[in-house]
Design a protein around this motif. Structure first.
Motif, PDB file in Angstrom:
ATOM      1  N   LEU A 281       0.838  -1.206   0.000  1.00  0.00           N
ATOM      2  CA  LEU A 281       0.000   0.000   0.000  1.00  0.00           C
ATOM      3  C   LEU A 281       0.869   1.251   0.000  1.00  0.00           C
ATOM      4  O   LEU A 281       0.579   2.230  -0.695  1.00  0.00           O
ATOM      5  CB  LEU A 281      -0.931  -0.004   1.222  1.00  0.00           C
ATOM      6  CG  LEU A 281      -1.856   1.213   1.339  1.00  0.00           C
ATOM      7  CD1 LEU A 281      -2.739   1.365   0.114  1.00  0.00           C
ATOM      8  CD2 LEU A 281      -2.727   1.117   2.603  1.00  0.00           C
ATOM      9  N   LYS A 282       1.959   1.168   0.755  1.00  0.00           N
ATOM     10  CA  LYS A 282       2.848   2.325   0.822  1.00  0.00           C
ATOM     11  C   LYS A 282       3.474   2.617  -0.542  1.00  0.00           C
ATOM     12  O   LYS A 282       3.598   3.785  -0.942  1.00  0.00           O
ATOM     13  CB  LYS A 282       3.946   2.072   1.868  1.00  0.00           C
ATOM     14  CG  LYS A 282       4.720   3.332   2.202  1.00  0.00           C
ATOM     15  CD  LYS A 282       5.733   3.093   3.294  1.00  0.00           C
ATOM     16  CE  LYS A 282       6.527   4.362   3.553  1.00  0.00           C
ATOM     17  NZ  LYS A 282       7.569   4.124   4.575  1.00  0.00           N
ATOM     18  N   ILE A 283       3.844   1.538  -1.235  1.00  0.00           N
ATOM     19  CA  ILE A 283       4.422   1.714  -2.580  1.00  0.00           C
ATOM     20  C   ILE A 283       3.403   2.370  -3.514  1.00  0.00           C
ATOM     21  O   ILE A 283       3.709   3.331  -4.218  1.00  0.00           O
ATOM     22  CB  ILE A 283       4.901   0.351  -3.149  1.00  0.00           C
ATOM     23  CG1 ILE A 283       6.131  -0.127  -2.364  1.00  0.00           C
ATOM     24  CG2 ILE A 283       5.208   0.464  -4.646  1.00  0.00           C
ATOM     25  CD1 ILE A 283       6.486  -1.594  -2.598  1.00  0.00           C
ATOM     26  N   ILE A 284       2.171   1.866  -3.485  1.00  0.00           N
ATOM     27  CA  ILE A 284       1.122   2.421  -4.352  1.00  0.00           C
ATOM     28  C   ILE A 284       0.879   3.894  -4.013  1.00  0.00           C
ATOM     29  O   ILE A 284       0.823   4.753  -4.898  1.00  0.00           O
ATOM     30  CB  ILE A 284      -0.188   1.615  -4.208  1.00  0.00           C
ATOM     31  CG1 ILE A 284       0.001   0.195  -4.738  1.00  0.00           C
ATOM     32  CG2 ILE A 284      -1.339   2.313  -4.932  1.00  0.00           C
ATOM     33  CD1 ILE A 284      -1.153  -0.750  -4.415  1.00  0.00           C
ATOM     34  N   ALA A 285       0.751   4.164  -2.721  1.00  0.00           N
ATOM     35  CA  ALA A 285       0.469   5.543  -2.290  1.00  0.00           C
ATOM     36  C   ALA A 285       1.595   6.483  -2.704  1.00  0.00           C
ATOM     37  O   ALA A 285       1.354   7.594  -3.186  1.00  0.00           O
ATOM     38  CB  ALA A 285       0.263   5.587  -0.778  1.00  0.00           C
TER      39      ALA A 285
END
Lengths: 335, 335
Positions: free
Chosen positions: B231-235
């Motif tokens: 999720l952090k990568i996507i965000a």
């Protein structure tokens, strides 16, 4: 001296301006469309002399301008200030003009007719405007020999001006009449009694900013007084109608509409001429309804925000650049 | 103590908030949908005791609230502040909640699962939020006996939560990605790797104000760490994308858009919730781009301008009245 649109005037909450125009031609020379350069020069000189050499109070406030001495951008800004007609501005022939310091009086020499006397005043001032025009008419008529037919009246290039040569018009701000959808019905009904409804910049222009010009169409078989009286009745009725519809308006919605327009004008960085007109129209409505007040009359800002008026002040630029300068000008004016 | 949305936070020019939610159930009692009143009361007491009687730093900042003591309007304002879910607010069963003073921690007791631990923080703070949630999880797990299957993981009422019981989400402000028309493609591509894109108020809500929530959908066969890392990568990628598109934006057009929104908010007399959201979104964009600054974070005003938040402050009123109070509130906030 400040322009008609910079000062308060009678009924100017709704009636923006009053205009009287008289078409006159000199006998013995052809209409402008068929004049040669020499005749144009002669016409110009004769009218100039008639006005400026007369010993009237008018003469002091009037000045003669040969249009060949006026830069093209300044010429179009005169159209935006309603001093001259777009046709006069666009003509390639020799033309000249006599105008007063406050630009309320203008005499176009060599438009469609030899002479077009125009008086424009703020608010509803038909009698006063006509009175000024008539005095100019007398002054010119005394010095020059107008083409006049005892049966038809004043002779003009276009038959629609034949007779009185008078075009009387008032410009009204009718946002509520407009939003009630009654403008078409209004145009139809005034059309039946010889009046016409147009946008702010005259023939063929669509209405922006809820500004409508009403003028007489009939110049033959009707006296000047009758034409003006009828126009005054129509203008007064419309003013009352607009006032009534404003009175029935939800106060809060009107406040919201007006303050939003103010908020956009006070903060935008890009502003087209059309959007400026429409937002200032809402502010004018708000002023008329006692909701808001601003330093300068919206009609003044509307005129000063026109393309050539902007360039007159800030120099030549393209449309995108004007949107920036217009936004800046309006923002400052609302500070 | 001030809420998460009142303070600056990491990357909050684009990432509004981070939310971690853990679903937990106690073994030996039925899921909430099949619990009787006695079991509900017992559940409530056991969770309350586990948290408040523990000797942890958490306990000091947490307070237990029986939802039957909370007026309905206050309950819905808690939804608007993202403290509780709409389902929890609308339930007719006995429910209770444990929340921290700053409302960043909330434990819903008797939602779809027995326990829903939620941590919400401003900006991008996935690890910190998860860390807090995990400590609460440990605290509760030590005192209570969670339904856990060594093969499946945590057992939940709905199979979509089975396994980690973790829902991690970030809310992003993506006006430029949105206006480039890439949201659908984004939703499709994150969907393929087990993430979903939704509007500000969760499942089934459409995006207003260019606010998008991205959350993991997969809870089975993936570790908490993996879900959060992904999720952090996507965000982060989306944040970069948004920043790039902002960088390519015509500065003057952006200024115009932002200042116009400010002008309307600062002057309007009537303001719907939707319009407020969309105008504040433009202001947030302007703040992110260094164009404008206002005293309070737009996200705070967005939340405080929601219907129940307004009524919490100004008393019960209808939708038309709220539009007036909302306009007044925002106007004052922008002074």
């Amino acid at each position: 001296m400040s322009n008609w649109y910079s000062q308060p005037a009678p009924a100017d909450d709704i009636i923006i301006s009053t205009r009287i125009r008289l078409a006159r031609n000199l006998s013995g020379i052809p209409f402008p469309s068929r004049m040669n350069d020499e005749q144009r020069s002669e016409l110009s000189e004769r009218v100039k002399k008639a006005v400026l050499e007369s010993n009237t109070p008018f003469a002091k406030s009037l000045r003669f301008i040969d249009m060949k001495d006026v830069p093209e951008n300044e010429i179009y800004s005169m159209v935006e200030r309603h001093i001259i007609s777009p046709e006069f501005a666009g003509s390639s022939h020799r033309r000249s003009i006599i105008i007063s310091d406050d630009e309320s009086i203008s005499i176009m020499i060599g438009e469609e007719d030899h002479i077009r006397i125009q008086v424009i005043l703020g608010g509803l001032q038909l009698e006063k405007a006509y009175d000024i025009a008539e005095r100019l008419d007398t002054l010119l008529g005394d010095a020059l020999h107008f083409a006049f037919d005892s049966r038809l009246g004043y002779l003009t290039e276009c038959p629609t001006n034949l007779g009185t040569g008078l075009r009387a018009s008032v410009m009204l701000h009718l946002p509520m009449v407009e939003s009630s959808g009654e403008i078409r019905a209004l145009a139809d009904s005034v059309g039946k009694i010889g009046f016409t409804v147009r946008g702010m910049y005259g023939e063929g222009t669509k209405a922006t900013a809820s500004l409508y010009q009403i003028s007489n169409q009939i110049t033959l078989g009707i006296s000047e007084k009758n034409a003006i009286d009828n126009l005054k009745i129509i203008a007064t009725q419309l003013m009352e109608k607009e006032r009534n519809e404003r009175g029935a308006l939800d106060k809060l919605k009107a406040e919201d509409l007006c303050w939003r327009s103010f908020g956009i004008l006070k903060n935008c960085r890009l502003l087209s001429s059309d959007e400026m007109m429409n937002l200032l129209s809402k502010i004018k409505l708000g002023i008329g309804m006692g909701i808001i007040d601003i330093k300068e009359p919206p009609i003044k800002l509307m005129i000063e925000g026109q393309p050539y008026m902007l360039m007159r002040k800030y120099g030549i630029m393209n449309s995108d650049e004007r949107d920036i300068y217009r936004a800046n000008m309006i923002r400052k004016a609302l500070e």
